[in-house]
Scaffold this active site. Sequence first.
Site, PDB file in Angstrom:
ATOM      1  N   LYS A  13       7.809  43.602 -11.356  1.00 50.98           N
ATOM      2  CA  LYS A  13       7.929  44.078 -12.735  1.00 50.98           C
ATOM      3  C   LYS A  13       6.839  43.498 -13.635  1.00 50.98           C
ATOM      4  O   LYS A  13       6.213  44.211 -14.423  1.00 50.98           O
ATOM      5  CB  LYS A  13       9.314  43.726 -13.288  1.00 50.98           C
ATOM      6  N   ARG A  88      20.616  42.506 -17.828  1.00 52.97           N
ATOM      7  CA  ARG A  88      20.908  42.094 -16.455  1.00 52.97           C
ATOM      8  C   ARG A  88      22.351  42.362 -16.059  1.00 52.97           C
ATOM      9  O   ARG A  88      22.731  42.122 -14.922  1.00 52.97           O
ATOM     10  CB  ARG A  88      20.587  40.605 -16.278  1.00 52.97           C
ATOM     11  N   ARG A 156       7.796  26.391  -9.352  1.00 52.97           N
ATOM     12  CA  ARG A 156       8.888  26.270 -10.301  1.00 52.97           C
ATOM     13  C   ARG A 156      10.191  26.020  -9.558  1.00 52.97           C
ATOM     14  O   ARG A 156      10.363  26.450  -8.415  1.00 52.97           O
ATOM     15  CB  ARG A 156       9.032  27.560 -11.126  1.00 52.97           C
TER      16      ARG A 156
END
Length: 210
Positions: A13, A88, A156
């Site tokens: 995305k 979401r 991360r």
Amino acid sequence: MRAILLGAPGAGKGTQAEDIKQYYNCAHISTGDMLRVNIKAGTELGKKAKAFMDSGGLVPDDVIIGMIEERLEAPDCANGFLLDGCPRTVPQAEALLELLDKMNCPLDVVFLFEVDDEIVVSRLTNRRTCDKCGKITNLLYHHGENCDCGGILQQRDDDKEEVIRKRLAVYHTQTAPLIDWYERKGILRRLDGKRDRSAIFDDIKVMFPE
């Protein structure tokens, strides 16, 4: 263009958002990026969100919707926007629909990026962020421990495999129902996220002519 980019984490995305933003001259609104800015700055919102993000969970709806409303009022959203990371859940989609109706800016299209889970896991476990310039790099295509700027490439916490699989489980149980929800509204467009960047963008331009 007023659009939502829908798909699992790592479905592509963000990559497509760069091309869409430039071609259609619209703002890219990544809720993940906005939250990470707050986390880095140590704000109360950032502290609240970090626990959810690090565990692969979802940040509460009221935080996300309030943040989006403030962002949509910015001048760069006047010509359109791409929502990446929201909604979401179906309740979040309903709250977003209410917000967009109130702001008189209805959605044009929802692009669904379809990618197999194992491809997502491979992409994200190899993703690294430069500690100096913030550029995101993938070890599948970049060799070495350093960014081109000389900074150190770091993983991360939410790109570790155990967290990714939790995020995928959350996506399938809480976010995937949005596929039918938006399809019933007649604005869902499906994209093969396994294809290369230019091929996917060509499909987008056919689905939504300039």
